[in-house]
Design a protein around this motif. Structure first.
Motif, PDB file in Angstrom:
ATOM      1  N   ASN A 163      35.791  55.593  59.433  1.00  0.00           N
ATOM      2  CA  ASN A 163      36.788  56.659  59.497  1.00  0.00           C
ATOM      3  C   ASN A 163      38.075  56.344  58.752  1.00  0.00           C
ATOM      4  N   ASP A 164      38.260  55.098  58.332  1.00  0.00           N
ATOM      5  CA  ASP A 164      39.491  54.732  57.634  1.00  0.00           C
ATOM      6  C   ASP A 164      39.514  55.349  56.242  1.00  0.00           C
ATOM      7  N   GLN A 165      40.610  56.010  55.951  1.00  0.00           N
ATOM      8  CA  GLN A 165      40.798  56.573  54.614  1.00  0.00           C
ATOM      9  C   GLN A 165      41.887  55.798  53.886  1.00  0.00           C
ATOM     10  N   VAL A 166      42.995  55.572  54.554  1.00  0.00           N
ATOM     11  CA  VAL A 166      44.103  54.795  53.995  1.00  0.00           C
ATOM     12  C   VAL A 166      44.461  53.707  54.996  1.00  0.00           C
ATOM     13  N   VAL A 167      44.561  52.467  54.518  1.00  0.00           N
ATOM     14  CA  VAL A 167      44.943  51.357  55.379  1.00  0.00           C
ATOM     15  C   VAL A 167      46.284  50.828  54.877  1.00  0.00           C
ATOM     16  N   PHE A 168      47.304  50.908  55.746  1.00  0.00           N
ATOM     17  CA  PHE A 168      48.640  50.426  55.415  1.00  0.00           C
ATOM     18  C   PHE A 168      48.740  48.974  55.872  1.00  0.00           C
ATOM     19  N   VAL A 169      49.028  48.078  54.941  1.00  0.00           N
ATOM     20  CA  VAL A 169      49.061  46.652  55.244  1.00  0.00           C
ATOM     21  C   VAL A 169      50.482  46.128  55.078  1.00  0.00           C
ATOM     22  N   ASP A 170      51.028  45.592  56.182  1.00  0.00           N
ATOM     23  CA  ASP A 170      52.362  44.990  56.123  1.00  0.00           C
ATOM     24  C   ASP A 170      52.200  43.505  55.802  1.00  0.00           C
ATOM     25  N   GLN A 171      52.429  43.171  54.554  1.00  0.00           N
ATOM     26  CA  GLN A 171      52.268  41.799  54.085  1.00  0.00           C
ATOM     27  C   GLN A 171      53.622  41.109  53.923  1.00  0.00           C
ATOM     28  N   SER A 172      54.653  41.621  54.604  1.00  0.00           N
ATOM     29  CA  SER A 172      55.999  41.061  54.435  1.00  0.00           C
ATOM     30  C   SER A 172      56.121  39.638  54.979  1.00  0.00           C
ATOM     31  N   ALA A 173      55.441  39.310  56.059  1.00  0.00           N
ATOM     32  CA  ALA A 173      55.548  37.980  56.657  1.00  0.00           C
ATOM     33  C   ALA A 173      54.619  36.968  55.989  1.00  0.00           C
ATOM     34  N   SER A 174      53.418  37.407  55.613  1.00  0.00           N
ATOM     35  CA  SER A 174      52.454  36.493  54.987  1.00  0.00           C
ATOM     36  C   SER A 174      51.377  37.303  54.271  1.00  0.00           C
ATOM     37  N   SER A 175      50.591  36.624  53.466  1.00  0.00           N
ATOM     38  CA  SER A 175      49.466  37.278  52.800  1.00  0.00           C
ATOM     39  C   SER A 175      48.458  37.732  53.848  1.00  0.00           C
TER      40      SER A 175
END
Length: 136
Positions: free
Chosen positions: A60-72
């Motif tokens: 069901n995922d269409q867009v995945v928002f990834v917060d990579q601010s702290a680490s890869s």
């Protein structure tokens, strides 16, 4: 002088066919409107913001928002064989140059075991050809 003909009433068969078409069209339009045009083949797609990584996309995922601010971070695409023509998007939302490594449960990503995007606001969309994932 023209005579007005009374309206012809549809036969039962014609009325049944017209009602069926009307109901199907209404159902399709309702799904498109209610789901903000995110309905494909009767399935609703959603946006995700995972809380933990590595994150494996679901059907069901269409867009995945990834917060990579702290680490890869790592994201795993679904099985390419089972999700042919699916087009998930991976979007970096962290204000960082950290990387997002994208791999797959089966098949390669852009001909390799994994594909990396990096930088603030990086984005990549992929499509399965039934064997591998390709960046669009």
């Amino acid at each position: 002088m023209n005579k007005l003909n009374p309206p012809r009433l549809p036969s039962t068969r014609e009325a049944s066919y017209a009602d069926t078409l009307r109901l199907r069209l209404n159902d399709i339009l309702t799904k498109l409107i209610l789901n903000n045009n995110q309905v494909v083949d009767g399935r609703m797609f959603q946006d995700s913001k995972p809380a933990s990584f590595p994150y494996t996309l679901n059907q069901n995922d269409q867009v995945v928002f990834v917060d990579q601010s702290a680490s890869s971070q790592s994201v795993v695409l679904m099985d390419a064989r089972e999700h042919r023509y699916k087009r998930p998007i991976v979007k970096a939302i962290g204000l960082s140059a950290n990387q997002i490594e994208i791999s797959a449960l089966s098949g390669n990503v852009e001909g390799r075991a994994s594909f990396t995007i990096s930088g603030t606001f990086a984005v990549a969309q992929f499509q399965s050809d039934g064997t591998n994932w390709w960046r669009l």
